[in-house]
Design a protein around this motif. Structure first.
Motif, PDB file in Angstrom:
ATOM      1  N   PRO A  85       3.020  -8.122  45.716  1.00  0.00           N
ATOM      2  CA  PRO A  85       2.838  -8.532  44.312  1.00  0.00           C
ATOM      3  C   PRO A  85       1.461  -8.200  43.756  1.00  0.00           C
ATOM      4  O   PRO A  85       1.276  -8.107  42.544  1.00  0.00           O
ATOM      5  CB  PRO A  85       3.077 -10.045  44.357  1.00  0.00           C
ATOM      6  N   ARG A  86       0.487  -7.999  44.628  1.00  0.00           N
ATOM      7  CA  ARG A  86      -0.862  -7.659  44.156  1.00  0.00           C
ATOM      8  C   ARG A  86      -0.882  -6.280  43.508  1.00  0.00           C
ATOM      9  O   ARG A  86      -1.641  -6.046  42.555  1.00  0.00           O
ATOM     10  CB  ARG A  86      -1.858  -7.703  45.314  1.00  0.00           C
ATOM     11  N   VAL A  87      -0.061  -5.363  44.015  1.00  0.00           N
ATOM     12  CA  VAL A  87       0.012  -4.031  43.418  1.00  0.00           C
ATOM     13  C   VAL A  87       0.577  -4.119  42.004  1.00  0.00           C
ATOM     14  O   VAL A  87       0.070  -3.496  41.066  1.00  0.00           O
ATOM     15  CB  VAL A  87       0.882  -3.091  44.283  1.00  0.00           C
ATOM     16  N   THR A  88       1.642  -4.922  41.843  1.00  0.00           N
ATOM     17  CA  THR A  88       2.243  -5.081  40.519  1.00  0.00           C
ATOM     18  C   THR A  88       1.268  -5.749  39.554  1.00  0.00           C
ATOM     19  O   THR A  88       1.127  -5.320  38.393  1.00  0.00           O
ATOM     20  CB  THR A  88       3.527  -5.924  40.624  1.00  0.00           C
ATOM     21  N   LYS A  89       0.584  -6.775  40.010  1.00  0.00           N
ATOM     22  CA  LYS A  89      -0.344  -7.516  39.144  1.00  0.00           C
ATOM     23  C   LYS A  89      -1.512  -6.654  38.699  1.00  0.00           C
ATOM     24  O   LYS A  89      -1.982  -6.756  37.551  1.00  0.00           O
ATOM     25  CB  LYS A  89      -0.848  -8.755  39.871  1.00  0.00           C
ATOM     26  N   HIS A  90      -1.988  -5.794  39.589  1.00  0.00           N
ATOM     27  CA  HIS A  90      -3.182  -4.986  39.300  1.00  0.00           C
ATOM     28  C   HIS A  90      -2.849  -3.501  39.180  1.00  0.00           C
ATOM     29  O   HIS A  90      -3.683  -2.651  39.501  1.00  0.00           O
ATOM     30  CB  HIS A  90      -4.223  -5.198  40.402  1.00  0.00           C
ATOM     31  N   ARG A  91      -1.641  -3.189  38.701  1.00  0.00           N
ATOM     32  CA  ARG A  91      -1.239  -1.788  38.689  1.00  0.00           C
ATOM     33  C   ARG A  91      -2.079  -0.936  37.749  1.00  0.00           C
ATOM     34  O   ARG A  91      -2.198   0.276  37.944  1.00  0.00           O
ATOM     35  CB  ARG A  91       0.247  -1.658  38.357  1.00  0.00           C
ATOM     36  N   GLY A  92      -2.667  -1.533  36.729  1.00  0.00           N
ATOM     37  CA  GLY A  92      -3.536  -0.761  35.856  1.00  0.00           C
ATOM     38  C   GLY A  92      -4.758  -0.244  36.598  1.00  0.00           C
ATOM     39  O   GLY A  92      -5.153   0.920  36.443  1.00  0.00           O
ATOM     40  N   PHE A  93      -5.352  -1.090  37.438  1.00  0.00           N
ATOM     41  CA  PHE A  93      -6.523  -0.676  38.207  1.00  0.00           C
ATOM     42  C   PHE A  93      -6.125   0.325  39.292  1.00  0.00           C
ATOM     43  O   PHE A  93      -6.830   1.309  39.535  1.00  0.00           O
ATOM     44  CB  PHE A  93      -7.208  -1.878  38.829  1.00  0.00           C
ATOM     45  N   VAL A  94      -4.975   0.075  39.946  1.00  0.00           N
ATOM     46  CA  VAL A  94      -4.515   0.999  40.980  1.00  0.00           C
ATOM     47  C   VAL A  94      -4.283   2.384  40.385  1.00  0.00           C
ATOM     48  O   VAL A  94      -4.706   3.405  40.941  1.00  0.00           O
ATOM     49  CB  VAL A  94      -3.224   0.478  41.652  1.00  0.00           C
ATOM     50  N   PHE A  95      -3.636   2.430  39.205  1.00  0.00           N
ATOM     51  CA  PHE A  95      -3.388   3.736  38.588  1.00  0.00           C
ATOM     52  C   PHE A  95      -4.688   4.385  38.124  1.00  0.00           C
ATOM     53  O   PHE A  95      -4.795   5.624  38.119  1.00  0.00           O
ATOM     54  CB  PHE A  95      -2.421   3.610  37.415  1.00  0.00           C
ATOM     55  N   SER A  96      -5.675   3.582  37.724  1.00  0.00           N
ATOM     56  CA  SER A  96      -6.945   4.163  37.282  1.00  0.00           C
ATOM     57  C   SER A  96      -7.611   4.948  38.413  1.00  0.00           C
ATOM     58  O   SER A  96      -8.317   5.922  38.162  1.00  0.00           O
ATOM     59  CB  SER A  96      -7.879   3.076  36.760  1.00  0.00           C
ATOM     60  N   MET A  97      -7.372   4.515  39.663  1.00  0.00           N
ATOM     61  CA  MET A  97      -7.909   5.282  40.796  1.00  0.00           C
ATOM     62  C   MET A  97      -7.231   6.645  40.891  1.00  0.00           C
ATOM     63  O   MET A  97      -7.876   7.654  41.209  1.00  0.00           O
ATOM     64  CB  MET A  97      -7.730   4.484  42.087  1.00  0.00           C
ATOM     65  N   VAL A  98      -5.920   6.690  40.611  1.00  0.00           N
ATOM     66  CA  VAL A  98      -5.205   7.972  40.589  1.00  0.00           C
ATOM     67  C   VAL A  98      -5.728   8.843  39.452  1.00  0.00           C
ATOM     68  O   VAL A  98      -5.884  10.062  39.592  1.00  0.00           O
ATOM     69  CB  VAL A  98      -3.689   7.734  40.433  1.00  0.00           C
ATOM     70  N   GLN A  99      -6.039   8.225  38.319  1.00  0.00           N
ATOM     71  CA  GLN A  99      -6.479   8.964  37.138  1.00  0.00           C
ATOM     72  C   GLN A  99      -7.838   9.625  37.328  1.00  0.00           C
ATOM     73  O   GLN A  99      -8.184  10.549  36.580  1.00  0.00           O
ATOM     74  CB  GLN A  99      -6.499   8.026  35.926  1.00  0.00           C
ATOM     75  N   THR A 100      -8.614   9.187  38.322  1.00  0.00           N
ATOM     76  CA  THR A 100      -9.890   9.866  38.597  1.00  0.00           C
ATOM     77  C   THR A 100      -9.668  11.314  39.008  1.00  0.00           C
ATOM     78  O   THR A 100     -10.622  12.093  39.095  1.00  0.00           O
ATOM     79  CB  THR A 100     -10.687   9.144  39.699  1.00  0.00           C
ATOM     80  N   ALA A 101      -8.396  11.685  39.238  1.00  0.00           N
ATOM     81  CA  ALA A 101      -8.090  13.080  39.566  1.00  0.00           C
ATOM     82  C   ALA A 101      -8.502  14.017  38.439  1.00  0.00           C
ATOM     83  O   ALA A 101      -8.832  15.186  38.681  1.00  0.00           O
ATOM     84  CB  ALA A 101      -6.591  13.239  39.846  1.00  0.00           C
TER      85      ALA A 101
END
Length: 420
Positions: free
Chosen positions: A141-157
């Motif tokens: 559930p932590r991934v779902t709750k913080h998915r904006g931050f998790v995706f921001s790490m992908v966006q550093t691409a």
């Protein structure tokens, strides 16, 4: 009789989340790398074909038009074939675009093959749709709750891919002559092919599988028509106009950043280039910050506030002293708030639309970036052509459009995040 219940969405194990996140990050670097590579090598391509500066600008504009057409088309396709196949198709398109560019024989063929690079640029939108569906269905559930931050790490691409392209060109320039730019594109196909093969290891998003299994009537509707229906129309218009106007600012302060610093503030070419390189590092931090903020506040407001702050910083930079420290601070802060919200807007887009039209809605909004880039470049040319200084033109076109884009985002609807 009552309608059948929608199929349950399967939870995604953490190992699949990690694998997909890493592959998505690498795919993003490769896709941006190809997109940036063309702009970096355009002067060498122009020299080979004997183009004038104005003719090269025309070619670049036509490529942007072709890219926009591909971007508009890819969304409905991904809503039909699935996210996994969409990822494979966009990265494969990156490899094809690089290889075909190496074989270009003139302006016509170059415009045609570089239009295919719309697939590499659209990878960003498809990636956002795919990963945010996975994150919302994560077992943890932590991934779902913080998915904006998790995706921001992908966006550093994005900034890392831009730096990789610049670094690669600098490296191969030690071994290749300027007129051997075709080899640079050929070499770029190798990582793209490898990543396309790697994308075959991705799992399909459970939301797409559930939608496909449901077979309800609305899912047979045309995805493009769905994003303009009453319940989707407001966010479609807000996102489209936000992307269009903000990419006028991107064209002014990011794509043409060295021109602003040299012509608008009198900096040397070397110092301007160093500042633009540093800006990509600042952008990576901006993505992470805005991704974190978007998990805690309404995403569309985080985006709007960020772009308004960026406007203020760019105005200060343009009207303030040409002192290196002052320009450096205002320019970097401006880029932090100009580029950073893009990690948030891609997540917000995935939350705005239902599964059956999610890729279409995101790709349509993303595609509006290309008309924005064309319009921004055209207006800058017009204003400087009638005698305006570049600083004044950047103020009206870049800062003005940035302010409008920030204000527009406040008109977006706050969406239910669990609806993804």
């Amino acid at each position: 009789m009552p309608a059948p219940a929608a199929p349950a969405v399967e939870k995604v194990p953490s190992r699949d989340i990690r694998r997909s996140t890493i592959i998505g990050w690498v795919a993003g670097i490769v896709a941006v790398y190809d997109f940036i590579l063309f702009g970096t090598l355009l002067p060498r391509i122009s020299a080979t074909f004997g183009w004038s500066e104005s003719h090269a600008l025309l070619i670049s504009t036509l490529v942007s038009v072709g890219t926009a057409v591909v971007l508009f088309a890819i969304g409905p396709i991904v809503d039909r074939i699935g996210r996994r196949r969409g990822m494979i198709a966009t990265v494969t398109g990156t490899a094809i675009a690089s290889a075909a560019t190496a074989a270009a024989s003139g302006a016509g063929t170059l415009v045609a093959v570089r239009s295919i690079s719309g697939l590499s640029l659209s990878e960003q939108s498809v990636n956002a749709t795919y990963l945010n569906e996975l994150y919302n269905a994560a077992e943890d559930p932590r991934v779902t709750k913080h998915r904006g931050f998790v995706f921001s790490m992908v966006q550093t691409a994005w900034p890392l891919g831009a730096l990789a392209a610049a670094g690669f060109v600098a490296l191969v320039s030690l071994f290749l002559q300027p007129d051997q730019w075709r080899w640079t594109f050929l070499l770029a196909t190798i990582p793209a092919v490898l990543v396309a093969l790697l994308c075959r290891r991705l799992r399909e998003s459970p939301q797409f599988l559930a939608q496909k299994a449901g077979r309800v009537a609305k899912e047979r509707s045309a995805p493009f028509a769905m994003i303009f229906r009453r319940d989707q129309l407001r966010n479609t218009l807000v996102l489209a106009f936000g992307w269009l106007t903000n990419w006028m600012a991107i064209q002014t302060f990011s794509v043409l950043g060295t021109t602003v610093l040299e012509s608008g503030k009198g900096f040397s070419a070397t110092n301007s280039l160093l500042m633009v390189v540093a800006s990509n590092l600042v952008a990576a931090l901006g993505y992470l910050a805005h991704g974190w903020l978007g998990d805690r506040f309404p995403r569309h407001r985080v985006i709007g506030v960020g772009w308004i702050i960026a406007t203020a910083m760019f105005v200060l930079m343009l009207v303030g002293p040409s002192n290196a420290a002052f320009v450096l601070v205002t320019y970097m802060i401006g880029l932090f708030f100009l580029l950073g919200p893009y990690a948030t807007i891609l997540v917000y887009q995935s939350e705005c639309y239902a599964t059956e039209c999610r890729a279409t809605g995101g790709a349509f909004a993303f595609a509006m970036s290309q008309p924005g880039a064309i319009l921004g470049g055209l207006l800058l040319s017009v204003f400087t052509g009638i005698g305006w200084g570049y600083g004044n033109a950047a103020m009206v076109v870049g800062a003005g459009a940035c302010l409008v884009s920030g204000l527009v985002m406040f008109a977006g609807r706050t969406v239910t995040r669990q609806a993804v």
